[in-house]
Design an enzyme around this catalytic site. Sequence first.
Site, PDB file in Angstrom:
ATOM      1  N   ASN A  55       0.872  -1.168   0.000  1.00 56.58           N
ATOM      2  CA  ASN A  55       0.000   0.000   0.000  1.00 56.58           C
ATOM      3  C   ASN A  55       0.910   1.218   0.000  1.00 56.58           C
ATOM      4  O   ASN A  55       1.754   1.343   0.880  1.00 56.58           O
ATOM      5  CB  ASN A  55      -0.867  -0.008   1.274  1.00 56.58           C
ATOM      6  N   GLU A  70     -20.685  20.796  -0.107  1.00 57.52           N
ATOM      7  CA  GLU A  70     -20.697  19.402   0.347  1.00 57.52           C
ATOM      8  C   GLU A  70     -21.817  18.627  -0.361  1.00 57.52           C
ATOM      9  O   GLU A  70     -21.610  17.488  -0.799  1.00 57.52           O
ATOM     10  CB  GLU A  70     -20.866  19.371   1.875  1.00 57.52           C
ATOM     11  N   GLU A  91     -20.026  12.567  -6.440  1.00 55.27           N
ATOM     12  CA  GLU A  91     -19.253  11.346  -6.187  1.00 55.27           C
ATOM     13  C   GLU A  91     -20.133  10.103  -6.128  1.00 55.27           C
ATOM     14  O   GLU A  91     -19.711   9.028  -6.525  1.00 55.27           O
ATOM     15  CB  GLU A  91     -18.317  11.477  -4.978  1.00 55.27           C
ATOM     16  N   HIS A 105     -22.632  36.213 -12.241  1.00 54.40           N
ATOM     17  CA  HIS A 105     -21.354  36.527 -12.890  1.00 54.40           C
ATOM     18  C   HIS A 105     -20.847  35.369 -13.746  1.00 54.40           C
ATOM     19  O   HIS A 105     -19.670  35.324 -14.087  1.00 54.40           O
ATOM     20  CB  HIS A 105     -20.317  36.904 -11.825  1.00 54.40           C
ATOM     21  N   LYS A 151     -11.466   5.471   0.037  1.00 51.36           N
ATOM     22  CA  LYS A 151     -11.789   6.139   1.298  1.00 51.36           C
ATOM     23  C   LYS A 151     -10.607   6.932   1.828  1.00 51.36           C
ATOM     24  O   LYS A 151     -10.763   8.016   2.357  1.00 51.36           O
ATOM     25  CB  LYS A 151     -12.221   5.079   2.319  1.00 51.36           C
TER      26      LYS A 151
HETATM   27  C1  AGP Z   1     -15.866  12.554   0.913  1.00 51.02           C
HETATM   28  O1  AGP Z   1     -17.097  12.046   0.627  1.00 51.02           O
HETATM   29  C2  AGP Z   1     -14.743  12.101   0.140  1.00 51.02           C
HETATM   30  N1  AGP Z   1     -14.827  10.887  -0.480  1.00 51.02           N
HETATM   31  C3  AGP Z   1     -13.454  12.829   0.185  1.00 51.02           C
HETATM   32  O2  AGP Z   1     -13.675  14.101  -0.328  1.00 51.02           O
HETATM   33  C4  AGP Z   1     -12.760  12.954   1.563  1.00 51.02           C
HETATM   34  O3  AGP Z   1     -13.490  13.800   2.383  1.00 51.02           O
HETATM   35  C5  AGP Z   1     -11.331  13.461   1.345  1.00 51.02           C
HETATM   36  O4  AGP Z   1     -10.620  12.548   0.580  1.00 51.02           O
HETATM   37  C6  AGP Z   1     -10.615  13.741   2.644  1.00 51.02           C
HETATM   38  O5  AGP Z   1     -10.447  12.590   3.396  1.00 51.02           O
HETATM   39  P1  AGP Z   1      -9.953  12.668   4.886  1.00 51.02           P
HETATM   40  O6  AGP Z   1     -11.007  13.387   5.655  1.00 51.02           O
HETATM   41  O7  AGP Z   1      -9.800  11.252   5.317  1.00 51.02           O
HETATM   42  O8  AGP Z   1      -8.671  13.422   4.902  1.00 51.02           O
END
Ligand code: AGP
Length: 612
Positions: A100, A485, A492, A508, A607
Site C-alpha cells: 500500500n 458538500e 461522487e 457573474h 476512502k
Molecule cells: C468525501 O465524501 C470524500 N470521499 C473525500 O472528499 C474525503 O473527504 C477526502 O478525501 C478527505 O479525506 P480525509 O477526511 O480522510 O482526509
Amino acid sequence: MCGIIGYTGPRACKGLILDGLERLEYRGYDSAGIVLLEDGALVRDRTVGKVADLRRLVGDNGSPATLGMGHTRWATHGGVFDRNAHPFLSNDGRIAVLMNGIVENYVDLRAEVVAGGHTLSSDTDTEALVHLLADAYEGDLVEAVRKVYPRLDGHFAFLALARDEPDRIVAARLAWPPLVVGKGDGEMYIASFLPAFLEQTRQVQHVEEGEIVDLRPDGARFWPIAGGPARERAVEEADATIEVAEKGGYETFMLKEIHEQPRAIADTIGERYRDGELHLDGIGLSDAELAEIDRVLIVGCGTALHAGLVGRYLIEEWAGVATEADVASEWRYRKAVFDPRTLVLAISQSGETADTLAAVQLARERGARVVAITNVMGSAVTRVADGVLYTRAGLEISVGSSKCFTAQIALMTLFALRLAQLRWRLEPARIAEIGRELERLPELVQRLLDDAAMHAKVEQLAREFSTHRFFLFLGRHIGLPICQEGALKLKELSYIPTDAYAAGEMKHGPIALLTDETPVVAVATDSHVYEKIVSNLQEVKARGAAVIAVVTEGNTNIHEHAQHVIEVPRTLPELEPILAVIPLQLLAYHIARELGLDIDKPRNLAKTVTVE
Ligand code: AGP
C-alpha cells in the site's frame, strides 16, 4: 489507499484473508489478489474487479494454506489490469510482495532489476521491490528486507512472504500508510486497518513508522529500520467491536452512517461542553497560547475542507480571529504567511490523507502550531501535529463521508466557542445559549432523520431528477460550504456533474448554465442572508429552472420562490448547516440508488487517499 492483510498461524487462512479484504475494500477496489503458501509453492490469484470477483475466481474450495496475504487495490502506478494487481511474485517464485503506497524511485529500480536479468510483467512500482528482495534473499526474509528497505523512497507499507519460510510474514512501513498487528491464539494477523481481522481478535499492536515487523504464529517482533535491538510493543485491547464494520440492517454503509449522525454528534460534543464550560483536552496548546492566536489556517481535502469552511465562518464570527481555509494540496504550494500566533487546523477523517499530512509537515517546518482534527485514533496526522481533537463518529466505511462531516462541524463549533471564550469575544450568556443549542443538536438531527415526510420528499425528488444532466447548488454565508458538500456528495455518488456557487456570484457566470432542465438546489435556512438568497432564487426562477430549497421549518413564504421545499428543524442560524446537509446527503444517496450505482464504493474513489 490499498488494503492489505496477512495471516500466519495454524488455521486454513484463505477464507480469513478474503473476509478481511472485504472489510478493507473501502480503501480501494480496482482489483484484488491473494497469495497462499500451498504444498511448498506460493500460489497467487488476482483479478480486476472487487473482492467478490476474486472470491469467485479462487472459489470456496478448502485450501490447506496456513500462510497467506491479500490486497485490494486503488491504482496509482499502472492501469487497472490483471497484470498490475498485487501480489507480485519473483521470477523464481520464491518471494511474494504486496504494498500500500508508492515507491517514488521506481523508474530507476525497475531499470535496475531489468538490467539484473529479471523480467517485469507489470507497470507498477511494487514489482521492482519483489525482484530486489529476491536478489537480496539468502534464507532470512528480515535480512533481505533490511537490505532493500533503505533503497526505497516514498511512503508505503508492504508485506512479504518467502516460499522457504513457511510460517513467516515480514512487513515494513515508511511514512504514513498504516499497519496494525492482530495477536490471536497461536496466530497472527497484520493489516492496513483493524476491522480486517477484528472478528478474529481484538488484541492489537501498532506498527510505527520506519519499522520492520517479523510475524510468526507465536508473536511479532518490531525492529527499527535504522538498526538496534528489537522494540517492545504493548498489546492493546481494541475498543471497537465488529458491529462497527457491519451494515446493521441498512442496505448500505452510507445509509447506516447517515443515520448514525445523532450519535456521532452527541459523542463528539460529549463531555467537552458542560455547564457553560468548554474542555478541549488534547488540543496541545495552553489556554494562554490559544488566547494569543490571531490567525487560523484550516487545511483539508474534500468533505473535511467543507467542514473547515463552515468553521471559518464560526471562528471569525464568534472569536473575531482572521481565518482562512484552503485545499491542502494547493495550500502547501502557496507561500502562506505565518507568525508564531498562527494556528493551523488540519482536518482529516482518516488522518492519512497525503495532501493534508504534507501540509501539516510543512506548517510544522515553518514553525506553526498545528492541531489535527481526525476520527482515527493514532492515525498518521496525530503523530505530526502538536495536538489532536478527535471526532467521535465511530468507524466510517462508506467512501462518501457523512457522519464525520457533521461531527467535524460540531467540533469546529466547540473550537470556535472556546476561542471566543478565551478572547472574551462572547458574553457568557451567549456562550451558554449556543452551548444549550449544541446539546440539543443530536435530538434535532434525530427528529429530522425520523421525519417520514422528509424522506418521502427526497425520494420523490430523486425519482424526478435522477436523469438530469447537471445540478447547480447555491448558498450564501455558512450555507455555501453546505452546498459545496451537497454538490460533492451528488457528483461522487451519482456521477452527475454538479457545481456549487455563492448565490450572489451566480449572475457573474453560472447563470448561463440555467435552463428549464437545470435543477437548482439552494440552502436557504433562516439567517441574515435569507432575503439575499431569495432574490437569487428569483433570478433562477425567471430562467425556468426548478428550485429545490432546504429551509427552516415553518417557512411559508419560500413556496413562492421554490417548487420543491424540504424543511429542517429550527436552531440557531450558525448551527443550522448541520441539519441542512442531511437532506442533501439523502438526495445524493437516493439519486445514486435510482441510477443503480454502487453507493458505498463509487467509481474511481477510495476512502483514504494516501497519494499526493
Ligand atoms: C468525501 O465524501 C470524500 N470521499 C473525500 O472528499 C474525503 O473527504 C477526502 O478525501 C478527505 O479525506 P480525509 O477526511 O480522510 O482526509
